[in-house]
Design an enzyme around this catalytic site. Structure first.
Site, mmCIF file in Angstrom:
data_model
loop_
_atom_site.group_PDB
_atom_site.id
_atom_site.type_symbol
_atom_site.label_atom_id
_atom_site.label_comp_id
_atom_site.label_asym_id
_atom_site.label_seq_id
_atom_site.Cartn_x
_atom_site.Cartn_y
_atom_site.Cartn_z
ATOM 1 N N HIS A 52 0.831 -1.197 0.000
ATOM 2 C CA HIS A 52 0.000 0.000 0.000
ATOM 3 C C HIS A 52 0.866 1.248 0.000
ATOM 4 O O HIS A 52 2.015 1.215 0.412
ATOM 5 C CB HIS A 52 -0.862 0.048 1.263
ATOM 6 C CG HIS A 52 -1.988 -0.914 1.271
ATOM 7 N ND1 HIS A 52 -3.149 -0.672 1.946
ATOM 8 C CD2 HIS A 52 -2.147 -2.128 0.705
ATOM 9 C CE1 HIS A 52 -3.969 -1.694 1.797
ATOM 10 N NE2 HIS A 52 -3.377 -2.590 1.055
ATOM 11 N N GLU A 82 3.181 -0.679 4.249
ATOM 12 C CA GLU A 82 2.696 0.689 4.069
ATOM 13 C C GLU A 82 3.889 1.576 3.776
ATOM 14 O O GLU A 82 4.923 1.471 4.433
ATOM 15 C CB GLU A 82 1.983 1.182 5.327
ATOM 16 C CG GLU A 82 0.690 0.451 5.641
ATOM 17 C CD GLU A 82 -0.500 0.893 4.797
ATOM 18 O OE1 GLU A 82 -0.314 1.701 3.850
ATOM 19 O OE2 GLU A 82 -1.609 0.421 5.068
#
Length: 154
Positions: A13, A89
């Site tokens: 992500h 992330e």
């Protein structure tokens, strides 16, 4: 995956507001225990050793035991296949743990972070489906680190 199974899963992500690269782990899945904890510790620590833009102390607040949201892909995969499954992330701006005031978070750094993921995978592969209690002999450098800084948002 239904036919072959899954030994390791990374959901990648990016977010414009997150100031760190970090691994969102699978704490809180119903099958979280010493094996998954050991795998996550080995993986995240190896990743941080392989790339100065990765760090282990900041992440989302870990879910309480049995309280993981199984609608989150990595949690569902970890639970269903009893495997190491995490979310990487990364920021679209500079990361606060290793700032580069001149270039910020750049395509080159992002590529290096992606390449370094393979170092973490290679470090973890030998024990992904081990029947031994490998987590009992982990060196301190590979032990699970529970994020102690709260959330990765600041």
């Amino acid at each position: 995956m239904e036919e072959e199974g899954c030994d390791l899963f990374v959901d990648v992500h990016g977010d414009e507001t997150l100031p760190y690269n970090f691994i969102a782990g699978m704490e809180g899945v119903p099958n979280w225990g010493p094996r998954l904890k050991g795998l996550q510790g080995m993986f995240t620590n190896a990743y941080a050793r392989a790339n100065p833009d990765m760090q282990v102390s900041k992440s989302y607040e870990p879910d309480a035991a049995g309280q993981a949201n199984l609608a989150i892909c990595s949690n569902q995969i970890a639970n269903k296949f009893d495997c190491l499954a995490v979310t990487l992330e990364q920021p679209y701006k500079d990361c606060l743990s290793n700032p580069d005031p001149e270039r910020g978070w750049s395509p080159e750094r992002c590529k290096r972070l992606g390449g370094s993921l393979l170092d973490a995978v290679a470090h973890t592969v030998p024990v992904l489906r081990s029947s031994d209690s490998f987590w009992e002999q982990l060196p301190p450098a590979d032990e699970y680190v529970c994020p102690t800084e709260g959330t990765a948002t600041g």
